[in-house]
Design a protein around this motif. Structure first.
Motif, PDB file in Angstrom:
ATOM      1  N   ALA A  75      30.491  24.808  11.807  1.00  0.00           N
ATOM      2  CA  ALA A  75      29.389  23.971  12.292  1.00  0.00           C
ATOM      3  C   ALA A  75      29.463  22.450  11.937  1.00  0.00           C
ATOM      4  O   ALA A  75      29.288  21.590  12.614  1.00  0.00           O
ATOM      5  N   CYS A  79      30.154  19.922  14.591  1.00  0.00           N
ATOM      6  CA  CYS A  79      29.178  18.728  14.346  1.00  0.00           C
ATOM      7  C   CYS A  79      29.686  17.395  14.776  1.00  0.00           C
ATOM      8  O   CYS A  79      29.454  16.606  15.497  1.00  0.00           O
ATOM      9  N   ALA A  82      31.182  16.696  18.256  1.00  0.00           N
ATOM     10  CA  ALA A  82      30.036  16.718  18.959  1.00  0.00           C
ATOM     11  C   ALA A  82      29.455  15.405  18.933  1.00  0.00           C
ATOM     12  O   ALA A  82      29.237  14.461  20.076  1.00  0.00           O
ATOM     13  N   CYS A 110      23.725  22.010   9.408  1.00  0.00           N
ATOM     14  CA  CYS A 110      24.816  21.652  10.173  1.00  0.00           C
ATOM     15  C   CYS A 110      24.879  22.561  11.669  1.00  0.00           C
ATOM     16  O   CYS A 110      24.863  21.854  12.603  1.00  0.00           O
ATOM     17  N   LYS A 111      24.180  23.701  11.567  1.00  0.00           N
ATOM     18  CA  LYS A 111      23.992  24.704  12.779  1.00  0.00           C
ATOM     19  C   LYS A 111      22.874  23.962  13.486  1.00  0.00           C
ATOM     20  O   LYS A 111      23.224  23.818  15.008  1.00  0.00           O
ATOM     21  N   LEU A 114      24.250  20.575  15.055  1.00  0.00           N
ATOM     22  CA  LEU A 114      25.202  20.791  16.254  1.00  0.00           C
ATOM     23  C   LEU A 114      24.194  20.828  17.528  1.00  0.00           C
ATOM     24  O   LEU A 114      24.693  20.354  18.284  1.00  0.00           O
ATOM     25  N   CYS A 118      24.082  19.108  21.401  1.00  0.00           N
ATOM     26  CA  CYS A 118      24.690  19.633  22.771  1.00  0.00           C
ATOM     27  C   CYS A 118      23.461  19.576  23.966  1.00  0.00           C
ATOM     28  O   CYS A 118      22.205  19.651  23.546  1.00  0.00           O
TER      29      CYS A 118
END
Ligand code: SF4
Length: 158
Positions: A75, A79, A82, A110-111, A114, A118
């Motif tokens: 992640a 990230c 992203a 971090c998850k 991320l 998105c």
């Protein structure tokens, strides 16, 4: 980060024309998985963030999809990718074997971060018993296509 493959001009990994990054590493081990080689993160090739971004940015006509493997397994690095692709105006779809609820409740910031970069999440593991070949962009009926842009701001931890 570890990457299995990057393909361009896909029309089956989200709406429109997309560059798809298949990240290595997956902790879900779904029965009937389309890409079991991706489970072992060491089967991927090491690529710096800059190279992944440059590969995607080199195709100005496509948006981008994060697939795998499990993109949230790396992640922190994903990230960063992203964040930079969002700055270039890319629409981002992400596939995950985790559900949306599991991701927003994760202890790993971090998850959750991320998710913020998105636009669409296709969530949940592939379940062989729920397999349905008529579905667009997903393999089994339990998986959902979630518009994150409408969820944002409605969930405290996301
Ligand atoms: S989440 Fe995806 S890559 Fe991981 S085991 Fe399930 S189908 Fe395979």
């Amino acid at each position: 980060m570890r990457v299995m493959n990057i393909i361009h001009d896909s029309v089956v990994d989200g709406e429109g024309l997309r560059t798809v990054i298949f990240f290595a590493g997956c902790p879900h081990f779904c029965k009937g998985c389309h890409n079991p080689r991706s489970w072992n993160i060491h089967n991927g090739t090491e690529m710096p963030v800059e190279d992944v971004v440059a590969e995607v940015a080199g195709n100005p006509l496509t948006d981008v999809t994060f697939s795998g493997g499990e993109p949230f397994f790396q992640a922190q690095e994903v990230c960063e990718v992203a964040k930079r692709l969002k700055a270039l105006g890319k629409n981002i779809w992400v596939y995950s074997g985790y559900t949306f609820e599991q991701l927003i409740a994760s202890d790993d910031p971090c998850k959750r971060e991320l998710l913020r970069y998105c636009d669409v999440l296709v969530d949940g593991p592939f379940l062989l018993a729920e397999r349905d070949l008529t579905l667009s962009f997903r393999g089994s009926r339990n998986q959902r296509i979630i518009d994150l842009t409408t969820k944002r701001g409605m969930e405290r931890s996301f």
